[in-house]
Structures are given as structure tokens and as C-alpha cells.
Design a protein around this motif. Structure first.
Motif, PDB file in Angstrom:
ATOM      1  N   LYS A  61       0.824  -1.199   0.000  1.00  0.00           N
ATOM      2  CA  LYS A  61       0.000   0.000   0.000  1.00  0.00           C
ATOM      3  C   LYS A  61       0.866   1.260   0.000  1.00  0.00           C
ATOM      4  N   ALA A  62       1.978   1.219   0.719  1.00  0.00           N
ATOM      5  CA  ALA A  62       2.873   2.375   0.808  1.00  0.00           C
ATOM      6  C   ALA A  62       3.627   2.608  -0.502  1.00  0.00           C
ATOM      7  N   THR A  63       3.880   1.561  -1.274  1.00  0.00           N
ATOM      8  CA  THR A  63       4.663   1.707  -2.498  1.00  0.00           C
ATOM      9  C   THR A  63       3.796   1.955  -3.732  1.00  0.00           C
ATOM     10  N   GLN A  64       2.488   1.850  -3.614  1.00  0.00           N
ATOM     11  CA  GLN A  64       1.608   2.101  -4.764  1.00  0.00           C
ATOM     12  C   GLN A  64       1.538   3.583  -5.045  1.00  0.00           C
ATOM     13  N   THR A  65       1.561   3.899  -6.328  1.00  0.00           N
ATOM     14  CA  THR A  65       1.387   5.299  -6.730  1.00  0.00           C
ATOM     15  C   THR A  65      -0.088   5.526  -7.030  1.00  0.00           C
ATOM     16  N   PRO A  66      -0.609   6.663  -6.638  1.00  0.00           N
ATOM     17  CA  PRO A  66      -2.023   6.923  -6.897  1.00  0.00           C
ATOM     18  C   PRO A  66      -2.293   7.024  -8.395  1.00  0.00           C
ATOM     19  N   VAL A  67      -3.406   6.473  -8.807  1.00  0.00           N
ATOM     20  CA  VAL A  67      -3.813   6.492 -10.214  1.00  0.00           C
ATOM     21  C   VAL A  67      -4.749   7.675 -10.408  1.00  0.00           C
ATOM     22  N   PRO A  68      -4.432   8.573 -11.337  1.00  0.00           N
ATOM     23  CA  PRO A  68      -5.340   9.724 -11.574  1.00  0.00           C
ATOM     24  C   PRO A  68      -6.663   9.238 -12.144  1.00  0.00           C
ATOM     25  N   GLN A  69      -7.723   9.864 -11.673  1.00  0.00           N
ATOM     26  CA  GLN A  69      -9.057   9.444 -12.150  1.00  0.00           C
ATOM     27  C   GLN A  69      -9.694  10.478 -13.010  1.00  0.00           C
TER      28      GLN A  69
END
Length: 69
Positions: A61-69
Motif C-alpha cells: 500500500k505504501a509503495t503504490q502510486t495513486p492512479v489519476p481518475q
């Protein structure tokens, strides 16, 4: 939301394995002094597995980059 459903499904599968381990340990060591030790080992193993699972989820969870929506 699908991550939460996936985690719940894995948790349910884990509880089945935990229950079966207690059942088989009870059958294998019924009436011996090893029965309590087997139950304790199963409980400790399950707690360690839960801790490792939580650590993996938090790391991912800490290493995931947010995906723009």
C-alpha cells in the motif's frame, strides 16, 4: 473496494486452514501431552502468518502510486 473483497476472501480461506490444522492436530495427538503443544504451535504460526500478511499489505500500500481518475 475490490482489494477489500480480495483480502476478505483470503482471510476466509485462512480461517479454514486454521480450523483444519486444529482438527487434525487434535486427532493426531489426542490424549497425549503433545495435544496442547500442537494447539499452541498452530496458534503461534497463525499469528506470525497474520503479522507477515499485514506487513506485506502495508508495504504494498505504501509503495503504490495513486492512479489519476
Amino acid at each position: 473496494m475490490s482489494d477489500l473483497v480480495c483480502a476478505a476472501a483470503h482471510g476466509a480461506a485462512g480461517t479454514i486452514g486454521f480450523t483444519m490444522a486444529l482438527f487434525i492436530g487434535g486427532l493426531a495427538f489426542a490424549g497425549t501431552h503433545f495435544e496442547r503443544e500442537a494447539q499452541l504451535a498452530i496458534l503461534i504460526g497463525s499469528l506470525l502468518a497474520a503479522a507477515v500478511g499485514i506487513a506485506i499489505v502495508l508495504t504494498l500500500k505504501a509503495t503504490q502510486t495513486p492512479v489519476p481518475q
